[in-house]
Scaffold this motif. Structure first.
Motif, short mmCIF file in Angstrom:
data_model
loop_
_atom_site.label_atom_id
_atom_site.label_comp_id
_atom_site.label_asym_id
_atom_site.label_seq_id
_atom_site.Cartn_x
_atom_site.Cartn_y
_atom_site.Cartn_z
N SER A 37 0.86 -1.17 0.00
CA SER A 37 0.00 0.00 0.00
C SER A 37 0.90 1.23 0.00
N ASP A 39 1.25 4.60 0.38
CA ASP A 39 0.56 5.80 0.88
C ASP A 39 1.55 6.93 1.09
N LYS A 61 -1.33 -1.24 -4.07
CA LYS A 61 -2.55 -0.55 -3.64
C LYS A 61 -2.26 0.94 -3.58
N HIS A 63 -3.72 5.15 -3.12
CA HIS A 63 -4.73 6.15 -2.71
C HIS A 63 -4.35 7.35 -3.56
N ASP A 92 -7.60 1.96 -3.81
CA ASP A 92 -8.35 1.77 -2.56
C ASP A 92 -9.29 2.97 -2.36
N LEU A 148 -15.86 -3.97 1.46
CA LEU A 148 -15.26 -3.89 2.80
C LEU A 148 -16.20 -4.55 3.80
N MET A 151 -13.15 -4.15 8.92
CA MET A 151 -12.01 -3.23 8.89
C MET A 151 -11.02 -3.59 9.99
N SER A 152 -9.79 -3.09 9.82
CA SER A 152 -8.72 -3.46 10.76
C SER A 152 -8.69 -2.55 11.99
N GLY A 208 -3.76 -4.12 7.78
CA GLY A 208 -3.51 -4.25 9.22
C GLY A 208 -2.51 -5.38 9.42
N VAL A 209 -1.40 -5.31 8.66
CA VAL A 209 -0.36 -6.34 8.76
C VAL A 209 0.97 -5.66 9.10
N GLN A 220 -5.23 2.04 14.10
CA GLN A 220 -4.85 0.89 13.27
C GLN A 220 -4.39 -0.26 14.16
N TYR A 222 -2.38 -4.12 13.99
CA TYR A 222 -1.58 -5.01 13.13
C TYR A 222 -1.55 -6.43 13.66
N ILE A 238 -1.78 -6.99 2.97
CA ILE A 238 -1.59 -5.60 2.51
C ILE A 238 -0.71 -4.90 3.54
N VAL A 239 0.44 -4.42 3.10
CA VAL A 239 1.39 -3.79 4.03
C VAL A 239 1.78 -2.41 3.52
N GLY A 240 1.69 -1.42 4.37
CA GLY A 240 2.09 -0.07 4.02
C GLY A 240 3.33 0.33 4.79
N ARG A 241 3.13 0.99 5.94
CA ARG A 241 4.25 1.57 6.70
C ARG A 241 5.23 0.53 7.21
P1 BMP Z 1 -0.50 0.61 6.98
O1 BMP Z 1 0.04 -0.82 6.72
O2 BMP Z 1 0.53 1.65 6.76
O3 BMP Z 1 -1.22 0.72 8.28
O4 BMP Z 1 -1.57 0.91 5.80
C1 BMP Z 1 -2.75 0.17 5.67
C2 BMP Z 1 -3.48 0.57 4.41
O5 BMP Z 1 -4.65 -0.25 4.28
C3 BMP Z 1 -3.97 2.00 4.34
O6 BMP Z 1 -3.84 2.44 3.00
C4 BMP Z 1 -5.43 1.94 4.72
O7 BMP Z 1 -6.19 2.92 4.03
C5 BMP Z 1 -5.83 0.55 4.26
N1 BMP Z 1 -6.89 -0.11 5.08
C6 BMP Z 1 -6.68 -0.42 6.42
O8 BMP Z 1 -5.62 -0.15 6.99
N2 BMP Z 1 -7.68 -1.07 7.11
C7 BMP Z 1 -8.87 -1.41 6.54
O9 BMP Z 1 -9.70 -2.02 7.19
C8 BMP Z 1 -9.08 -1.09 5.18
C9 BMP Z 1 -8.07 -0.46 4.47
O10 BMP Z 1 -8.26 -0.20 3.19
#
Ligand code: BMP
Length: 276
Positions: A37, A39, A61, A63, A92, A148, A151-152, A208-209, A220, A222, A238-241
């Protein structure tokens, strides 16, 4: 046999939606269930991250509305990278309006999402009309939609009967709805006792990984790739930060090392699941 035990290659054959099939095939071909992701807020950071994580991922992914210098050259470059490194694109966008409005938001405006994003997503909150609105644009292009279902985030309202209703909406629209953003498999969720759901094969993409942290200061939460893929039966992490940190001081070598690490963790977890 439980779907969670089938390989991505076997599951690719069960899908008629072009984007679902292509995603499962690329996962098998590149041996990765990692979606990054990206971002970040500038075009140059965005392209640097994608260029370095490209070899390790099945999906990027986006935004796009957070990119300050967004233009269609960015999309052209993203498409080139998706061909070079063999990955799909998922905007997303989290659509959440009436059918007519989401069809316009998906096809038009500055971003023209449907023209370049293989997969997008929507909140089920408006009911089935959100799917028909988006399908009027996405189906002719072979696109796929994720709902959806969960959500995480801490305190999420997407639970219980809301989640069940999301799965029912998906079951009624399997040509376009290819799966869910969720925290666990959805096999049989919301089905009546006499309803057969054996033919369902929804993809579960899970945000949320994180391997080094259990959450952030804004709700958030994880879990590790193993918890997500083995314990909860999800398909894509799905991993972002976790991969690029906070993004304001990108260290490209660290980004590459983290992408490799998450790819290995995700793939090992999948191997454990299908062999276990
Ligand atoms: P990160 O790993 O940096 O926390 O990013 C998670 C990404 O997944 C973000 O882009 C957020 O918008 C998306 N996301 C989420 O974290 N939880 C959800 O339930 C749905 C999401 O799309």
């Amino acid at each position: 046999m439980s779907l969670a035990k089938l390989s991505y290659a076997e599951r690719a054959k069960r899908h008629s939606n072009a984007s679902a099939r292509a995603l499962l095939e690329v996962m098998e071909r590149k041996k990765t269930n990692l979606c990054v992701s990206v971002d970040v807020t500038t075009k140059s950071e965005f392209l640097s991250v994608v260029d370095v994580v490209g070899p390790y991922i099945c999906l990027v992914k986006t935004h796009v509305d957070i990119i300050e210098d967004f233009d269609h050259d960015l999309i052209e470059k993203l498409r080139e990278l998706s061909v070079k490194y063999d990955f799909l694109i998922f905007e997303d966008r989290k659509f959440a309006d009436i059918g007519n409005t989401v069809a316009l938001q998906y096809s038009s405006g500055v971003h023209k999402i449907a023209s370049w994003s293989h997969i997008t997503n929507a909140h089920p909150v408006p009911g089935p009309s959100i799917i028909s609105g988006l399908a009027s644009v996405g189906v002719p292009l072979g696109r796929g939609l994720l709902l959806l279902a969960e959500m995480s985030t801490k305190g999420s309202l997407a639970t219980g009967s809301y989640t069940e209703e999301a799965v029912r909406m998906a079951r009624a629209n399997k040509n376009f709805v290819i799966g869910f953003i969720a925290q666990r498999r959805m096999d049989g969720v919301g089905a009546s006792p006499d309803e057969s759901t054996e033919e369902d094969d929804f993809l579960i993409l899970t945000p949320g990984v994180g391997l080094d942290s259990r959450g952030d200061s804004m709700g958030q939460q994880y879990r590790t790739p193993k918890e997500v893929i083995v314990d909860s039966g999800c398909d894509v992490i799905i991993v972002g930060r976790g991969i690029y940190g906070k993004g304001n001081n990108l260290d490209i070598q660290t980004v590459q090392a983290q992408a490799e690490r998450y790819r290995t963790e995700g793939w090992n977890a999948y191997q454990e699941r299908i062999k276990g």
